[in-house]
Design a protein around this motif. Structure first.
Motif, PDB file in Angstrom:
ATOM      1  N   LEU A   4       0.834  -1.205   0.000  1.00 26.85           N
ATOM      2  CA  LEU A   4       0.000   0.000   0.000  1.00 26.85           C
ATOM      3  C   LEU A   4       0.867   1.253   0.000  1.00 26.85           C
ATOM      4  O   LEU A   4       0.622   2.185  -0.768  1.00 26.85           O
ATOM      5  CB  LEU A   4      -0.934  -0.004   1.214  1.00 26.85           C
ATOM      6  CG  LEU A   4      -1.881   1.180   1.349  1.00 26.85           C
ATOM      7  CD1 LEU A   4      -2.810   1.291   0.147  1.00 26.85           C
ATOM      8  CD2 LEU A   4      -2.690   1.055   2.639  1.00 26.85           C
ATOM      9  N   LYS A   5       1.889   1.253   0.828  1.00 28.17           N
ATOM     10  CA  LYS A   5       2.792   2.412   0.896  1.00 28.17           C
ATOM     11  C   LYS A   5       3.494   2.632  -0.445  1.00 28.17           C
ATOM     12  O   LYS A   5       3.582   3.757  -0.935  1.00 28.17           O
ATOM     13  CB  LYS A   5       3.821   2.202   2.011  1.00 28.17           C
ATOM     14  CG  LYS A   5       4.765   3.364   2.190  1.00 28.17           C
ATOM     15  CD  LYS A   5       5.761   3.093   3.300  1.00 28.17           C
ATOM     16  CE  LYS A   5       6.732   4.263   3.388  1.00 28.17           C
ATOM     17  NZ  LYS A   5       7.907   3.974   4.150  1.00 28.17           N
ATOM     18  N   CYS A   6       3.961   1.567  -1.046  1.00 27.38           N
ATOM     19  CA  CYS A   6       4.661   1.654  -2.326  1.00 27.38           C
ATOM     20  C   CYS A   6       3.730   2.201  -3.418  1.00 27.38           C
ATOM     21  O   CYS A   6       4.103   3.116  -4.158  1.00 27.38           O
ATOM     22  CB  CYS A   6       5.181   0.278  -2.720  1.00 27.38           C
ATOM     23  SG  CYS A   6       6.036   0.233  -4.304  1.00 27.38           S
ATOM     24  N   GLU A   7       2.529   1.665  -3.514  1.00 29.34           N
ATOM     25  CA  GLU A   7       1.569   2.123  -4.522  1.00 29.34           C
ATOM     26  C   GLU A   7       1.165   3.577  -4.270  1.00 29.34           C
ATOM     27  O   GLU A   7       1.018   4.359  -5.202  1.00 29.34           O
ATOM     28  CB  GLU A   7       0.331   1.224  -4.552  1.00 29.34           C
ATOM     29  CG  GLU A   7       0.597  -0.173  -5.077  1.00 29.34           C
ATOM     30  CD  GLU A   7       1.060  -0.209  -6.524  1.00 29.34           C
ATOM     31  OE1 GLU A   7       0.615   0.637  -7.333  1.00 29.34           O
ATOM     32  OE2 GLU A   7       1.882  -1.079  -6.856  1.00 29.34           O
ATOM     33  N   HIS A   8       0.995   3.930  -3.005  1.00 31.76           N
ATOM     34  CA  HIS A   8       0.631   5.302  -2.662  1.00 31.76           C
ATOM     35  C   HIS A   8       1.746   6.275  -3.067  1.00 31.76           C
ATOM     36  O   HIS A   8       1.477   7.341  -3.637  1.00 31.76           O
ATOM     37  CB  HIS A   8       0.335   5.423  -1.167  1.00 31.76           C
ATOM     38  CG  HIS A   8      -0.041   6.801  -0.730  1.00 31.76           C
ATOM     39  ND1 HIS A   8      -1.269   7.352  -1.002  1.00 31.76           N
ATOM     40  CD2 HIS A   8       0.665   7.748  -0.086  1.00 31.76           C
ATOM     41  CE1 HIS A   8      -1.304   8.586  -0.530  1.00 31.76           C
ATOM     42  NE2 HIS A   8      -0.148   8.846   0.036  1.00 31.76           N
ATOM     43  N   GLU A   9       2.987   5.890  -2.782  1.00 30.50           N
ATOM     44  CA  GLU A   9       4.122   6.746  -3.151  1.00 30.50           C
ATOM     45  C   GLU A   9       4.224   6.918  -4.660  1.00 30.50           C
ATOM     46  O   GLU A   9       4.477   8.018  -5.149  1.00 30.50           O
ATOM     47  CB  GLU A   9       5.422   6.173  -2.576  1.00 30.50           C
ATOM     48  CG  GLU A   9       5.542   6.371  -1.077  1.00 30.50           C
ATOM     49  CD  GLU A   9       6.729   5.642  -0.460  1.00 30.50           C
ATOM     50  OE1 GLU A   9       7.457   4.919  -1.199  1.00 30.50           O
ATOM     51  OE2 GLU A   9       6.921   5.765   0.759  1.00 30.50           O
ATOM     52  N   LYS A  10       4.017   5.829  -5.419  1.00 24.30           N
ATOM     53  CA  LYS A  10       4.045   5.925  -6.878  1.00 24.30           C
ATOM     54  C   LYS A  10       2.930   6.840  -7.388  1.00 24.30           C
ATOM     55  O   LYS A  10       3.158   7.666  -8.270  1.00 24.30           O
ATOM     56  CB  LYS A  10       3.902   4.539  -7.515  1.00 24.30           C
ATOM     57  CG  LYS A  10       5.152   3.707  -7.424  1.00 24.30           C
ATOM     58  CD  LYS A  10       5.160   2.487  -8.318  1.00 24.30           C
ATOM     59  CE  LYS A  10       3.974   1.594  -8.192  1.00 24.30           C
ATOM     60  NZ  LYS A  10       4.120   0.279  -8.840  1.00 24.30           N
ATOM     61  N   MET A  11       1.739   6.703  -6.807  1.00 22.07           N
ATOM     62  CA  MET A  11       0.613   7.522  -7.231  1.00 22.07           C
ATOM     63  C   MET A  11       0.875   8.997  -6.935  1.00 22.07           C
ATOM     64  O   MET A  11       0.661   9.861  -7.789  1.00 22.07           O
ATOM     65  CB  MET A  11      -0.677   7.083  -6.529  1.00 22.07           C
ATOM     66  CG  MET A  11      -1.890   7.904  -6.940  1.00 22.07           C
ATOM     67  SD  MET A  11      -3.371   7.477  -6.018  1.00 22.07           S
ATOM     68  CE  MET A  11      -2.983   8.141  -4.417  1.00 22.07           C
TER      69      MET A  11
END
Length: 160
Positions: A109-116
């Motif tokens: 979730l953190k990784c996807e949020h950072e990419k977004m």
């Protein structure tokens, strides 16, 4: 709106749909799964602030995401298979299952949020502040319009 404007809008929206499909092929997670993980995380954080560490019931998650039970159920199955969530049976009622995020769920979730957020930042830099504001206002207006149209159709469908 004239026919040319309608066609242009449909073409642009279709191209966005194509981009979304392409983007989802590059990620480990479907948009629906990301949405559920984010909602689950949000509920769990609210609970932590209230000193309640119990997991989240599926019915609570359904309320938050406003999606059908079958869609949520499919996404939860995928998230569980990926090791992003745990289903914890209630100690007092075997029918009740609570959900929690695993460490890999938090990490994903953190990784996807950072990419977004990095992508959104680049978009804001590309558009500039004024056009970004206009874009956000236009999207909000579209959202409200489509929501009202759907609600009107739902009311009309009950009458038929």
């Amino acid at each position: 709106m004239d026919s040319d404007q309608s066609k242009k809008l449909v073409q642009v929206l279709y191209r966005f749909t194509q981009l979304q499909r392409r983007q989802s092929q590059q990620t480990k997670m479907l948009n629906s799964e990301l949405h559920l993980l984010s909602a689950l995380d949000s509920i769990l954080k609210e609970r932590e602030r209230n000193h309640n560490s119990d997991g989240v019931m599926v019915s609570e998650l359904l309320e938050r995401v406003e999606t059908s039970f079958s869609a949520v159920s499919r996404s939860l199955k995928g998230l569980e298979e990926k090791g992003y969530i745990d289903r914890i049976p209630s100690k007092t009622d075997r029918r009740v299952v609570r959900l929690s995020l695993t460490e890999s769920g938090y990490t994903a979730l953190k990784c996807e949020h950072e990419k977004m957020m990095a992508g959104v930042k680049r978009l804001v830099e590309h558009l500039g502040v004024e056009r970004t504001e206009q874009f956000a206002e236009t999207l909000e207006s579209m959202y409200q319009f489509i929501k009202q149209e759907l609600e009107a159709e739902e009311l009309h469908a009950k009458d038929c």
